[in-house]
Design an enzyme around this catalytic site. Structure first.
Site, PDB file in Angstrom:
ATOM      1  N   GLU A   1       8.391  17.427 -23.148  1.00  0.00           N
ATOM      2  CA  GLU A   1       9.123  19.018 -23.098  1.00  0.00           C
ATOM      3  C   GLU A   1       7.535  19.630 -23.265  1.00  0.00           C
ATOM      4  O   GLU A   1       7.062  19.590 -24.477  1.00  0.00           O
ATOM      5  CB  GLU A   1      10.046  19.173 -24.199  1.00  0.00           C
ATOM      6  CG  GLU A   1      10.361  20.629 -24.115  1.00  0.00           C
ATOM      7  CD  GLU A   1      11.700  21.201 -24.726  1.00  0.00           C
ATOM      8  OE1 GLU A   1      12.522  20.090 -25.197  1.00  0.00           O
ATOM      9  OE2 GLU A   1      12.181  21.961 -24.919  1.00  0.00           O
TER      10      GLU A   1
ATOM     11  N   SER B   1      20.931  21.500 -27.240  1.00  0.00           N
ATOM     12  CA  SER B   1      20.831  22.719 -26.788  1.00  0.00           C
ATOM     13  C   SER B   1      22.147  23.508 -26.742  1.00  0.00           C
ATOM     14  O   SER B   1      22.357  24.744 -26.834  1.00  0.00           O
ATOM     15  CB  SER B   1      20.155  22.807 -25.490  1.00  0.00           C
ATOM     16  OG  SER B   1      20.892  22.141 -24.458  1.00  0.00           O
TER      17      SER B   1
HETATM   18  O1  KIV Z   1      19.183  19.545 -25.770  1.00  0.00           O
HETATM   19  C1  KIV Z   1      18.321  19.657 -24.637  1.00  0.00           C
HETATM   20  O2  KIV Z   1      18.984  20.523 -23.760  1.00  0.00           O
HETATM   21  C2  KIV Z   1      17.184  18.997 -24.403  1.00  0.00           C
HETATM   22  C3  KIV Z   1      16.730  19.228 -23.124  1.00  0.00           C
HETATM   23  C4  KIV Z   1      15.773  20.454 -23.134  1.00  0.00           C
HETATM   24  C5  KIV Z   1      15.853  18.030 -22.726  1.00  0.00           C
HETATM   25  O3  KIV Z   1      16.869  18.279 -25.162  1.00  0.00           O
END
Ligand code: KIV
Length: 272
Positions: free
Chosen positions: A189, A52
């Site tokens: 998720e 993310s």
């Molecule tokens: O990349 C991320 O932040 C994630 C979380 C949402 C679990 O995979």
């Protein structure tokens, strides 16, 4: 005598024990040294260097452009800031999908070069052999099921997964196969809370939910969402524990005003 702080991070054994004892697991994302140090001082159990990163730090629309170099760079910074939490590094798009050999080599780089203790990868049964081989190489793997953002174009958008019975059944089976392949935990998720509860009861490894209800063994949020830093669309599952966007704007505007009017720096912040 060495003055270095001794680093005793939580281990995957500690995390697995938490499920057995019924203690909920807290996990947050971090992307840099400063934030990792703060959350480590608050005794967070797991820090995820999530891909993310692409959305919230690098300004991309999806996680797809994130590279191994991006992830290694940010994982190194997080690892320098965290002395207690278990560190999980996200494997970026195409770092584990092309071949099992590439997956093992890339997973190993997070431990060898960036001081992470484990990796996370998205996907179900089609990655069970990959999970097995990475785990057999001594690298703990966190699995990730349900809404898997690296497959956004395949999924056709950011939507709740596993609502229909056959889709729900597939996620349950995938979770069991990934546990059998050696995963030490699994992120769930954006799935209905009843499905997450069933998966949590079916597994001996912990489930960590994001948009998956309260019955998971732990919870994860993206730190920028929790702190209310971004003004972009906020998904239903995000609870903002602060509104730093407006706090930061207030401080920056204050500073600009004082600079423009010659009120900063004053004598308190100047040298004689
Ligand atoms: O990349 C991320 O932040 C994630 C979380 C949402 C679990 O995979």
């Amino acid at each position: 005598m060495s003055t270095q702080t001794k680093i005793i991070r939580k281990t995957i054994t500690d995390i697995k024990k938490m499920k057995a004892s019924g203690e909920k697991i807290s996990m947050l994302t971090a992307y840099d040294y400063a934030m990792a140090s703060i959350m480590d001082e608050c005794s967070i159990d797991i820090i995820l260097v999530g891909d993310s990163l692409g959305n919230v730090v690098l300004g991309y629309d999806t996680t797809l452009p994130v590279t191994m170099d991006d992830m290694l760079h940010h994982t190194k910074a997080v690892a320098r800031g965290a002395n207690n939490a278990l560190i999980v590094a996200d494997m970026p798009f195409l770092s584990y999908q092309v071949s099992v050999e590439e997956a093992v080599r890339n997973a190993g780089r997070f431990l060898k070069e960036a001081n992470a203790q484990s990796v996370k990868l998205e996907g179900g049964r089609e990655f069970s052999e990959t999970v097995r081989r990475i785990t057999d190489s001594g690298i703990p793997v966190m699995a990730h099921l349900g809404l898997t953002p690296q497959s956004i174009h395949q999924l056709g958008g950011y939507k709740v997964q596993g609502k229909k019975e056959d889709a729900a059944r597939k996620i349950i089976e995938d979770a069991i196969m990934l546990e059998e392949a050696g995963a030490f935990s699994v992120v769930l998720e954006c799935i209905p809370e009843g499905l997450a509860e069933e998966i949590t009861q079916s597994l001996t490894i912990p489930t960590i939910g994001i948009g998956a209800g309260v019955h998971c063994d732990g919870q994860v949020l993206v730190i920028n969402d929790l702190l209310g830093i971004n003004e972009r669309f906020t998904p239903k599952f995000v609870k903002k524990y602060a509104n730093l966007n407006s706090e930061i704007k207030k401080a920056v505007k204050n500073y600009i005003g004082e600079v423009k009017h010659g009120n900063f720096p004053d004598s308190e912040h100047s040298f004689k």
